[in-house]
Motif scaffolding. Structure first.
Motif, PDB file in Angstrom:
ATOM      1  N   UNK A 239      -3.385   1.423 -12.670  1.00 35.36           N
ATOM      2  CA  UNK A 239      -3.245   2.463 -11.640  1.00 35.36           C
ATOM      3  C   UNK A 239      -4.472   2.587 -10.756  1.00 35.36           C
ATOM      4  N   UNK A 240      -5.655   2.424 -11.309  1.00 38.26           N
ATOM      5  CA  UNK A 240      -6.877   2.595 -10.530  1.00 38.26           C
ATOM      6  C   UNK A 240      -7.237   4.054 -10.386  1.00 38.26           C
ATOM      7  N   UNK A 241      -8.528   4.335 -10.307  1.00 32.08           N
ATOM      8  CA  UNK A 241      -8.987   5.707 -10.075  1.00 32.08           C
ATOM      9  C   UNK A 241      -8.529   6.167  -8.698  1.00 32.08           C
ATOM     10  N   UNK A 242      -8.560   5.202  -7.743  1.00 36.01           N
ATOM     11  CA  UNK A 242      -8.065   5.434  -6.383  1.00 36.01           C
ATOM     12  C   UNK A 242      -7.219   4.217  -6.044  1.00 36.01           C
ATOM     13  N   UNK A 243      -6.036   4.473  -5.510  1.00 41.36           N
ATOM     14  CA  UNK A 243      -5.190   3.341  -5.121  1.00 41.36           C
ATOM     15  C   UNK A 243      -5.020   3.323  -3.605  1.00 41.36           C
ATOM     16  N   UNK A 244      -5.197   2.152  -3.003  1.00 38.34           N
ATOM     17  CA  UNK A 244      -4.887   2.065  -1.568  1.00 38.34           C
ATOM     18  C   UNK A 244      -3.533   1.384  -1.413  1.00 38.34           C
ATOM     19  N   UNK A 245      -2.705   1.960  -0.584  1.00 37.79           N
ATOM     20  CA  UNK A 245      -1.334   1.473  -0.391  1.00 37.79           C
ATOM     21  C   UNK A 245      -1.108   1.175   1.091  1.00 37.79           C
ATOM     22  N   UNK A 246      -0.880  -0.058   1.409  1.00 32.18           N
ATOM     23  CA  UNK A 246      -0.594  -0.525   2.772  1.00 32.18           C
ATOM     24  C   UNK A 246      -1.655  -0.023   3.767  1.00 32.18           C
ATOM     25  N   UNK A 247      -2.894  -0.186   3.377  1.00 34.22           N
ATOM     26  CA  UNK A 247      -3.984   0.299   4.238  1.00 34.22           C
ATOM     27  C   UNK A 247      -4.450  -0.764   5.232  1.00 34.22           C
ATOM     28  N   UNK A 248      -3.981  -2.012   5.081  1.00 40.21           N
ATOM     29  CA  UNK A 248      -4.496  -3.076   5.932  1.00 40.21           C
ATOM     30  C   UNK A 248      -4.238  -2.776   7.422  1.00 40.21           C
ATOM     31  N   UNK A 249      -5.348  -2.775   8.157  1.00 34.11           N
ATOM     32  CA  UNK A 249      -5.264  -2.585   9.607  1.00 34.11           C
ATOM     33  C   UNK A 249      -4.851  -1.183  10.044  1.00 34.11           C
ATOM     34  N   UNK A 250      -4.790  -0.241   9.112  1.00 31.81           N
ATOM     35  CA  UNK A 250      -4.289   1.100   9.465  1.00 31.81           C
ATOM     36  C   UNK A 250      -5.315   1.871  10.289  1.00 31.81           C
ATOM     37  N   UNK A 251      -4.848   2.558  11.318  1.00 33.96           N
ATOM     38  CA  UNK A 251      -5.752   3.447  12.067  1.00 33.96           C
ATOM     39  C   UNK A 251      -5.604   4.884  11.572  1.00 33.96           C
ATOM     40  N   UNK A 252      -4.594   5.129  10.714  1.00 34.51           N
ATOM     41  CA  UNK A 252      -4.397   6.473  10.149  1.00 34.51           C
ATOM     42  C   UNK A 252      -4.053   6.332   8.666  1.00 34.51           C
ATOM     43  N   UNK A 253      -4.806   7.027   7.851  1.00 32.51           N
ATOM     44  CA  UNK A 253      -4.540   6.999   6.405  1.00 32.51           C
ATOM     45  C   UNK A 253      -4.240   8.409   5.904  1.00 32.51           C
ATOM     46  N   UNK A 254      -3.244   8.491   5.047  1.00 30.65           N
ATOM     47  CA  UNK A 254      -3.008   9.746   4.326  1.00 30.65           C
ATOM     48  C   UNK A 254      -3.784   9.688   3.012  1.00 30.65           C
ATOM     49  N   UNK A 255      -4.275  10.835   2.548  1.00 33.17           N
ATOM     50  CA  UNK A 255      -4.835  10.919   1.198  1.00 33.17           C
ATOM     51  C   UNK A 255      -4.002  11.935   0.423  1.00 33.17           C
ATOM     52  N   UNK A 256      -3.455  11.489  -0.705  1.00 30.26           N
ATOM     53  CA  UNK A 256      -2.557  12.353  -1.481  1.00 30.26           C
ATOM     54  C   UNK A 256      -2.905  12.260  -2.961  1.00 30.26           C
TER      55      UNK A 256
END
Lengths: 309, 382
Positions: free
Chosen positions: B242-259
């Protein structure tokens, strides 16, 4: 002669060291020393906040030669339940888990956890050394403080206005296998009760009167005398009760008036004759109630003997 | 399997030796199932049915101090009642594991989910791990014991009321023998032992207290790397991590949600839909909140234009709590690289956070010239 006999019956092993930091004349270390002598080295002590949190010594010291867990004020019986469960899981049924709490940690803030543990009949020995107020924080009243006593929160102009909570009856009402009173002035009685309690499984409760020189305001060489007078005056009867119904006096004798006991203590100095009479009336009332419990137990036992015979 | 049963299976597979708990909605199924497991012998443990959550934690403290693997579960008011003892467990360096079913605090009575119960315990010295699925709940319960015992700190695993606790999902139950390999019996360095008497928790004077706190802090610091390690070890055995923090489809993103929590699953759905339309949006899921994974977040969020943090919680008088902590973590990022951070308060007291809510948040974030000074409350009907 009797001195020799007592010395004979007290185990030699010391599980408490000298050099503790109690006040001169404090009954609490005397009580601990005697109780540990009776329990032996296979004992784990759980100690909620009390004078004894200090008496046991600051980190990294300890005045006890047995394991000691300092616990939050209101958690003595609950923490001990956890220790007991862990020992059981390890197959250790021999070690006694001893809660060592003051009257504040027993009568007041710890009562819920104690009632819970007693209801579950946890296999622990709970000792309350009762100095009748919050002595460690500077003599504030507790629900173990007797009517009429002056404390730092019940000043002499408006002293304690309620009677001491009957903690033994409360514990007896949980029908635990063993509950008893004891004092540091009756070492053989105390040792016998601890030895008896040690052999019983389930929740065992020991209420030990622990006169406090600075709190009760008497000379620090009068501790044992004060405890003896409390018993003789009927203020603190020495009793035991099994399964909440079989009550028994363990020391009897002529009742003495309560006046001299009160007059020896500065916390009662402000009381007039009328108030002393009121205290005498309450002591008599409680004594008679206790005597009825004992007599009723005796007649029950006679009855059951008769039925059995 | 519902989330609550995932917790009890996790505790059972971890061979918890002492369980002490008090019932509270929505946690009850956890203790019901563990009671059954203890009663029918599937789990060899002592279950202490205490009279309050306060005593539940006290009993766990006593059991853990005596060397047992101790477990409890609670929620909301129950966790709040434990507060004093949460400090005790952590400063006592006891590796207790507790599941908390995130539930809002009263008054008015509310049994539905939000994170204020656990976040109010932020400073008690417990590791906090927030879960998204019931599989993650089960796996994290076992991992939590391994982590706790590695760093001598208690671990709180957190799941959303009802969205996980009472919702059935397919869950793979790990092979018990493999779990035993992963998590052997607890070997405490110190315990209450009549053969080696020690006093624990005595008065500590100003000349030593700070050092004790420093050791607690350094254990927290170690927990980040330790979690990484135990998570990889889990993956080696069970093919999941699972990871302490998981990044999901972040490649090239100009906007990220944190949930965090179950909002993450809904957000994944929205991200997938927008990605399909060619929109460069992604997601960062925070599983670990304490210790705070500041370095990882700085790495993941630096250089992104806009970050929207969804907080199912509130520090009254300030803002959402995740947003506030992430803002602080980004303070020492190069200003050229530092994202604009938009905070949103959503879903308090169990209010549904739908794909529409998350779409709305993305649109607001894109449409705003700059973040507002205060977090934006979404879905508020005044």
């Amino acid at each position: 002669m009797s001195q020799l006999m007592i010395a004979d019956r007290v185990p030699r092993e010391e599980l408490m060291t000298s050099g503790h930091v109690a006040c001169p004349g404090c009954a609490a270390p005397i009580a601990m020393r005697m109780v540990l002598k009776a329990l032996g080295p296979k004992t784990i002590v759980v100690m909620p906040a009390s004078c004894w949190s200090i008496i046991a010594g600051p980190w990294p010291q300890s005045s006890l030669k047995v394991p000691l867990y300092h616990a939050a004020f209101e958690t003595g019986a609950a923490t001990a339940s956890g220790v007991r469960a862990a020992l059981d899981m390890q197959g250790d049924t021999e070690t006694t888990v001893l809660v060592w709490a003051g009257d504040g940690g027993t009568f007041d803030i710890g009562l819920q956890a104690l009632s819970g543990a007693a209801e579950r009949n946890e296999n622990i020995l709970y000792c309350c050394y009762d100095n009748e107020a919050y002595m460690n924080t500077g003599i504030q009243r507790s629900s173990a403080t007797p009517w009429g006593a002056a404390t730092s929160t019940t000043p002499a102009v408006q002293p304690q206005s309620t009677h001491k909570k009957d903690i033994l009856a409360i514990l007896a009402a949980h029908r635990i296998p063993y509950a008893a009173t004891a004092t540091v002035a009756h070492p053989v009685d105390l040792l016998e009760k601890v030895t008896k309690a040690r052999a019983i499984r389930g929740t065992r409760f020991l209420h030990i009167l622990a006169p406090c020189p600075p709190g009760w305001k008497f000379e620090d060489d009068e501790t044992i005398e004060l405890a003896r007078m409390a018993v003789r005056a009927g203020v603190f009867p020495l009793v035991e009760v099994e399964h909440g119904e079989h009550w028994r006096f363990t020391a009897e004798g002529a009742r003495e008036p309560v006046g001299p006991y009160l007059r020896k203590q500065g916390r009662f100095r402000h009381l007039g004759e009328e108030q002393v009479r009121q205290i005498q009336a309450e002591v008599d009332r409680r004594w008679n109630a206790m005597r009825r419990r004992v007599e009723s137990s005796e007649s029950d036992e006679d009855g059951s003997l008769a039925e059995g015979g | 399997m519902v989330g609550n049963h995932a917790v009890s299976w996790g505790a059972s597979l971890s061979r918890a030796e002492v369980i002490s708990a008090y019932p509270i909605t929505p946690q009850t199924q956890v203790v019901e199932q563990l009671s059954e497991m203890c009663a029918d012998g599937r789990l060899n443990a002592r279950f202490i049915k205490v009279e309050s959550e306060h005593s539940a934690m006290a009993a766990c403290i006593g059991a853990s101090a005596a060397g047992a693997r101790a477990f409890t579960a609670t929620s909301s008011q129950g966790l709040a009642l434990m507060h004093e003892l949460l400090h005790w467990a952590s400063l006592g360096r006891l590796p207790i594991v507790m599941a908390d079913i995130n539930r809002a605090l009263a008054p008015g009575w509310n049994i539905w989910t939000d994170q204020n119960d656990t976040l109010a315990q932020r400073d008690t010295g417990w590791i906090q791990l927030y879960c998204e699925t019931n599989q993650e709940v089960l796996d994290t319960t076992i991992q939590a014991f391994k982590l706790a015992e590695a760093v001598d700190l208690p671990v709180m695993l957190v799941l959303d009321a009802f969205y996980l606790s009472h919702t059935a999902e397919p869950v793979d139950i790990p092979d018990p023998e493999m779990v035993d390999v992963y998590l052997p019996r607890r070997e405490p360095r110190y315990r209450l032992d009549v053969n080696e008497p020690r006093a624990f928790g005595a008065l500590v004077r100003p000349d030593s207290y700070m050092e004790m706190r420093w050791h607690q802090q350094s254990a927290m610091d170690r927990a980040r790397a330790e979690f990484e390690h135990i998570d990889r070890e889990w993956e080696n055995l069970f093919c999941r991590r699972y990871g302490a923090v998981e990044s999901y489809r972040t490649e090239g993103a100009d906007l990220l949600l944190v949930t965090s929590g179950t909002i993450t699953s809904t957000a994944r759905f929205v991200i997938d839909r927008r990605r399909a339309r060619g929109e460069a949006v992604g997601l960062v899921k925070m599983k670990m909140f304490r210790p705070f994974p500041a370095d990882t977040l700085r790495t993941l969020l630096s250089g992104v234009e806009r970050v929207a943090v969804l907080d199912r919680n509130l520090s009254p008088g300030r803002s959402g709590i995740f947003a506030e902590e992430i803002r602080a973590a980004l303070y020492d990022v190069d200003p050229e690289e530092r994202p604009a951070l938009y905070g949103y308060v959503v879903g308090l007291g169990g209010r549904d956070v739908t794909p529409g809510t998350i779409d709305d948040i993305i649109d607001r974030t894109r449409g705003a010239a700059a973040p507002t000074r205060e977090d934006v409350w979404v879905g508020l009907n005044l």
